[in-house]
Enzyme design. Sequence first.
Site, mmCIF file in Angstrom:
data_model
loop_
_atom_site.group_PDB
_atom_site.id
_atom_site.type_symbol
_atom_site.label_atom_id
_atom_site.label_comp_id
_atom_site.label_asym_id
_atom_site.label_seq_id
_atom_site.Cartn_x
_atom_site.Cartn_y
_atom_site.Cartn_z
ATOM 1 N N HIS B 84 0.960 -1.426 -0.027
ATOM 2 C CA HIS B 84 0.084 -0.087 0.096
ATOM 3 C C HIS B 84 0.813 1.299 -0.018
ATOM 4 C CE1 HIS B 84 0.030 -0.094 4.699
ATOM 5 N NE2 HIS B 84 0.156 1.254 4.501
ATOM 6 N N ASN B 211 -9.607 -3.602 6.477
ATOM 7 C CA ASN B 211 -8.713 -2.414 7.241
ATOM 8 C C ASN B 211 -9.021 -2.449 8.583
ATOM 9 O OD1 ASN B 211 -7.091 -0.216 7.105
ATOM 10 N ND2 ASN B 211 -8.524 1.382 6.246
ATOM 11 N N ASP B 220 0.851 -7.703 2.147
ATOM 12 C CA ASP B 220 1.126 -6.349 1.765
ATOM 13 C C ASP B 220 2.587 -5.930 2.074
ATOM 14 O OD1 ASP B 220 0.772 -3.576 1.688
ATOM 15 O OD2 ASP B 220 -0.595 -3.412 3.627
ATOM 16 N N ASN B 326 -13.783 7.441 6.174
ATOM 17 C CA ASN B 326 -12.604 6.816 7.019
ATOM 18 C C ASN B 326 -12.454 7.464 7.953
ATOM 19 O OD1 ASN B 326 -10.470 5.132 7.240
ATOM 20 N ND2 ASN B 326 -9.020 6.514 6.364
ATOM 21 N N GLY B 651 2.535 5.923 9.872
ATOM 22 C CA GLY B 651 3.680 6.200 9.425
ATOM 23 C C GLY B 651 4.665 5.084 9.911
ATOM 24 N N ASN B 652 4.138 4.290 10.602
ATOM 25 C CA ASN B 652 4.928 2.905 10.988
ATOM 26 C C ASN B 652 4.751 1.833 9.580
ATOM 27 O OD1 ASN B 652 4.919 3.316 14.572
ATOM 28 N ND2 ASN B 652 6.773 2.716 13.162
ATOM 29 N N SER B 653 3.811 2.102 8.706
ATOM 30 C CA SER B 653 3.645 1.158 7.778
ATOM 31 C C SER B 653 4.965 1.061 7.011
ATOM 32 C CB SER B 653 2.639 1.984 6.497
ATOM 33 O OG SER B 653 1.341 1.808 6.996
ATOM 34 N N PHE B 669 2.218 -3.527 8.787
ATOM 35 C CA PHE B 669 1.190 -2.684 7.719
ATOM 36 C C PHE B 669 0.111 -2.376 8.246
ATOM 37 C CE2 PHE B 669 -1.945 -5.944 6.568
ATOM 38 C CZ PHE B 669 -1.464 -7.140 7.201
ATOM 39 N N ASP B 670 -0.338 -2.578 9.692
ATOM 40 C CA ASP B 670 -1.734 -2.114 9.980
ATOM 41 C C ASP B 670 -1.810 -2.200 11.615
ATOM 42 O OD1 ASP B 670 -4.035 -0.739 9.983
ATOM 43 O OD2 ASP B 670 -5.046 -2.564 8.902
#
Lengths: 720, 720
Positions: B84, B211, B220, B326, B651-653, B669-670
Amino acid sequence: MSVVLRAAVLAGGLALALEATADEGMWMASQLPDLAPALRAAGFQADAAALADLTRPPLNAVVKAGGATGAFVSANGLLLTNHHVAYGAIQYNARADRNLLETGFVAADQAAELPAGPDFRVLVTVGFDRVTDEVLKAAQGKKGRAYFDAVEAANKTIVAACEREPGMRCSVATMDYGAEFFRIRQLELRDVRLVYAPPSAAGKYGDEIDNFVWPRHSADFTLLRAYVAPDGSVADFAPENRPYQPPAHLQITHDGPKDGDFVMLAGYPGITYRHRLSYEVTERVDWGLPTSVELLTGLIRVIETRSAGNAEAAVRYASLLASLKNASKRFSGEREGLLRGDAKQLRETAEQTFLAWLATSRQPAAIKRDIDQVGRLLRDASATRERDLILGLLTRHIQLFNAAITLQRRALEHDKPDARRESGYQQRDETLLLAQMKQVQRRYEPGMEQALLLSLLARYQALPKEQRVAEFDAAFGSTGPEAEKALAAIYGTTRLGDEETRLAYFNGPADALRQSNDALLVLAAQLQPALLRLEHERKQREGELLRLRPSYMRALKAWYAQSQRALYPDANGTLRVSYGRVTGFRPRDGVEYTPVTTVAGIVEKHSGKVPFDAPAALLAAIAKGDFGATADPTLKTQTVNFLSNLDSTGGNSGSPVLNARGELVGLNFDSNWESVSASWQYDPRYKRAIHVDMRYLRWLMEKVWPAPHLLREMRLPADG
Amino acid sequence: MSVVLRAAVLAGGLALALEATADEGMWMASQLPDLAPALRAAGFQADAAALADLTRPPLNAVVKAGGATGAFVSANGLLLTNHHVAYGAIQYNARADRNLLETGFVAADQAAELPAGPDFRVLVTVGFDRVTDEVLKAAQGKKGRAYFDAVEAANKTIVAACEREPGMRCSVATMDYGAEFFRIRQLELRDVRLVYAPPSAAGKYGDEIDNFVWPRHSADFTLLRAYVAPDGSVADFAPENRPYQPPAHLQITHDGPKDGDFVMLAGYPGITYRHRLSYEVTERVDWGLPTSVELLTGLIRVIETRSAGNAEAAVRYASLLASLKNASKRFSGEREGLLRGDAKQLRETAEQTFLAWLATSRQPAAIKRDIDQVGRLLRDASATRERDLILGLLTRHIQLFNAAITLQRRALEHDKPDARRESGYQQRDETLLLAQMKQVQRRYEPGMEQALLLSLLARYQALPKEQRVAEFDAAFGSTGPEAEKALAAIYGTTRLGDEETRLAYFNGPADALRQSNDALLVLAAQLQPALLRLEHERKQREGELLRLRPSYMRALKAWYAQSQRALYPDANGTLRVSYGRVTGFRPRDGVEYTPVTTVAGIVEKHSGKVPFDAPAALLAAIAKGDFGATADPTLKTQTVNFLSNLDSTGGNSGSPVLNARGELVGLNFDSNWESVSASWQYDPRYKRAIHVDMRYLRWLMEKVWPAPHLLREMRLPADG
């Protein structure tokens, strides 16, 4: 024909077994001694031989109550069942100034116990006898409708003779689709009283939203007490009656269930289709369930559309709407489960294996011919399945239309002596029929009824010509506008919607009814020959199935016996015992349901709004954390409900759950959503039953809505 | 003022710590050597001292990529980040005949690697230096706006000097709300190429539906490669460029994670509010979140109503609608989480304990005065919070209106030398501004824009008189009909909706803009004094908070130090390290989420319909069951994602997850839905981060969409 027989035969199919998995099985009491080694291996510590006779202790502590199951839990007739089973009894006693549903109820002593209402019955089985020869004597050599009628007549004769004994309610149960018949003699206790009920907000915490849901947090139990006349005979409510002394009662355990524990369930499961042909499973999955959902969805849409902006209609059809939605949801869930469990393929494979064995076995050639014949009968029935489904809904579920049909049929049956009347129209059925006639009033609105009929007639009129029925075509025409016009004319003039008129017809002479020029009664009379013809066709087929299916069951039994396996008969409302263990399950990858819930879940779900409006007293007690001896020693908190893999189905509500020592550890009240399909297939990965943990009952009765005298009566600690 | 500083200051509040729970904390690299004993106790087996400097190995393998995080995984510049995060880069390369989003992409060799697009950046941190004294020199003795401007000016000077070095992107990070400042020097790699991407149906399996959901089944991840000029300097894409040789890279482990394992995460968390005042937490829960949800719901309703039956408008506003939904969903989740975690009470209690200590401590009296002053500032700001929220939405989120305001502001700023221009309007921001002007075209429809403005103006006009602003009242009147009339007049004549016109204004002289009689530009000019006045008030307050909050942070640090506890600064987009363990959680009573998911879940969720349309190749490979060395030894199947209690936020994605030996075991990723509130509160019961199991990456690259050459480059087995 008994209700049980009808139920077992209705879907029309043939018995064929899957290989039973370890915990699958709704066993007859008489099979249990043979299962003793398996029971011991599973953890059962008591004597399996003692379970052989359902009319003797301990199994005769398990009774039919309010249409479901209950169990005696004291020597003085105290009876434990579900809150939802006793709901009508609680509601019956609610007054504007005493809303027992809201407050719950604790009878301070026996004098304070309240009558459960005139219709609430507790049936104690006192006889369970094989009557196969008697039932089949006159049927021998007959076929089809004649076979069906002979069985029906024999059953009626047996029931009538049996019910000559005062206080008895009798029936004949069809076992293994007609292979065996059993006469059931039940003491019909009519004075039943409400003793203890938690508030509804605890007893059905989560209500419809949590229905079929795990994790669950419900106090779904109620205590009743059965009473008899001073001389011990069965009697209606009377102040001088005294508590019934049951032949046996169960002891609630001091311990709680834990993951892996042996458990056993005894109760009255209604109906299963585990031994049907693979053809029937496939038809159910591919046609029956999706078509039913589609038809019901159409009716739901009609009600919702016409209810919008019509508050009166909305109220009158709320109950039908709820039941259509519930049925539609269940059918969808059933299909989902059968697909998930690969039921079609599994049944097909098992059937092929069985047939391959049969081909090489020394079973008589007649048996093999019977099998082919059953298959042909089922396939023939499929030719008119759409029509049969549509006309079934049309004639049975549309209120006033159904009342007119029922009135005309009753008039016809009343020409015959009682013993020869159709089941449902005998003298013993009159109370129920009258109630139906009265009920119409609260559930009928002419505009809605016409719209519902039109929706179904549109489906009917779209059928291929060979499925249509001359009398229906004559009455409703062959197009939507014609049907609409016909209905408008009928509903524009009929007076049957008027309760007084309807009851006058019900109470008046049959001829007055037949000669009436009320448009709806005229319509019913006009359709009657068609309905009788369709009924005849159905009975013709069912008679044949009743005659031929037993061949299959016998062959199947022989096949099972060959590999030392036992075969349980499909459920038919008679007492059955299943055994298994306390266990959670994995509903999907990454998610585990633990087998025991705690009061923490009550607080989590509590929103203050119905149905998650936990009573203040319960919330306060949870916050206080005073769980004492009823707390789980490992979880260090109060448990609420638990889960097992016990084999069960509708009718098992209120069934006692016993531990390895035969003590009462739980009260069955529901299944998980994933096992809605269990009537056709026991999927060991997902089939679970949901029970009230008896420690939760004890805690509520000790600390939240105390009833120390009742705890003492059940020989339980009364103060923590 | 840097973006980071703005972000940290925007909500306007004061730092106050909760006592950190065991696994809570987003630590600066420089704090890690001091945490060595705790790290060892948690299971870390490598050398904590080696983690002290984020500009040296191994932490400089962790980079900013596409606005989130990534990590080098080979000596030749191969970079691992989320699917993503790299989505735009994949989309950039999709053609009608080559839909890479659908098919995925495997570059056969380096020549086949595709440019990630002109905007995709990889930032390698090469300097992280304390510049507090330099930043605060000119601010000393100043207050409010003057303090704010002095900090802002110093930051701009530092950034400008830093960026004189070719290929560098610089910023100043505000730490502990202004207590410290750090200059960040980052090598800005501009030639980034797409190397390996799974199909979107695997890479974002479940998409919006899944999500924030656990259990998750997403691949991901994507592999990119950074390139530099042949001489090693930073360069735009060019065929002759060669792979960048990173100063460090991480090694993917051969083992998988299991329940309880130590894990560590390094990345660039955006912003947290863990050290805010209890007043701010309470205001967020009781006012900010519910009010924002209400306002956004109003806008959502406007878009949905006007989109019905207007396909063109529906398309243009789909993106805004999705982001409003969202945001609204996240705000609701945040509130739910803060209520569940009892955040208000916990923060209040912690604050009282701290203040009680402070009252008796030997901290200077000035510190205590500063605390009171911060509290007063926050309470003062609350007086106009409604207006500030409404006008914020009005001026920033309504496309063409915002473009007009931006154009007028840009004209104003362009009168100044570049170094003194407002952040966001400097030369370095021009590319982004131009993109914004162009983007309007696809996201604007005059009827919808007026409806959205009217919805917000109705809220504005309902404010008490003292919150209203003269220029807005003059422009829009004080009633709905007046506003509607004003808007109709403006939108009936403005030409700004025409892209050519808009870009002509953007590229033309400032005076042409100021003298334009375009109704929307005239309106923007008319409102500008008000917006500048409100901005001044905000900067005045923020300057004071920037001056005063550090007193709190210092006192708090002293309090922590006294009991040998470390205090991590709130997240501000700088590199942070957190550590914890692999663990599931109990989302509610009776339900346990296991920490590792398997491919069985992909099959369970597969419906064939987007977003649960697993690629055929993946389903076939799962059915084949050839998992080889990447299978979990206990579960005996292929794992997919796993869960940890690592502290993380937006931001940690793309952040690498390391095991006890410092090897790459997962890719973040989430987060789960229950931890949406984690920016304010780390609730150890529910805070979880979701990672791709590197064994899943390996299996996909070995068996499903094979790339043996890349596996070899990462020193991994290439054929099971």
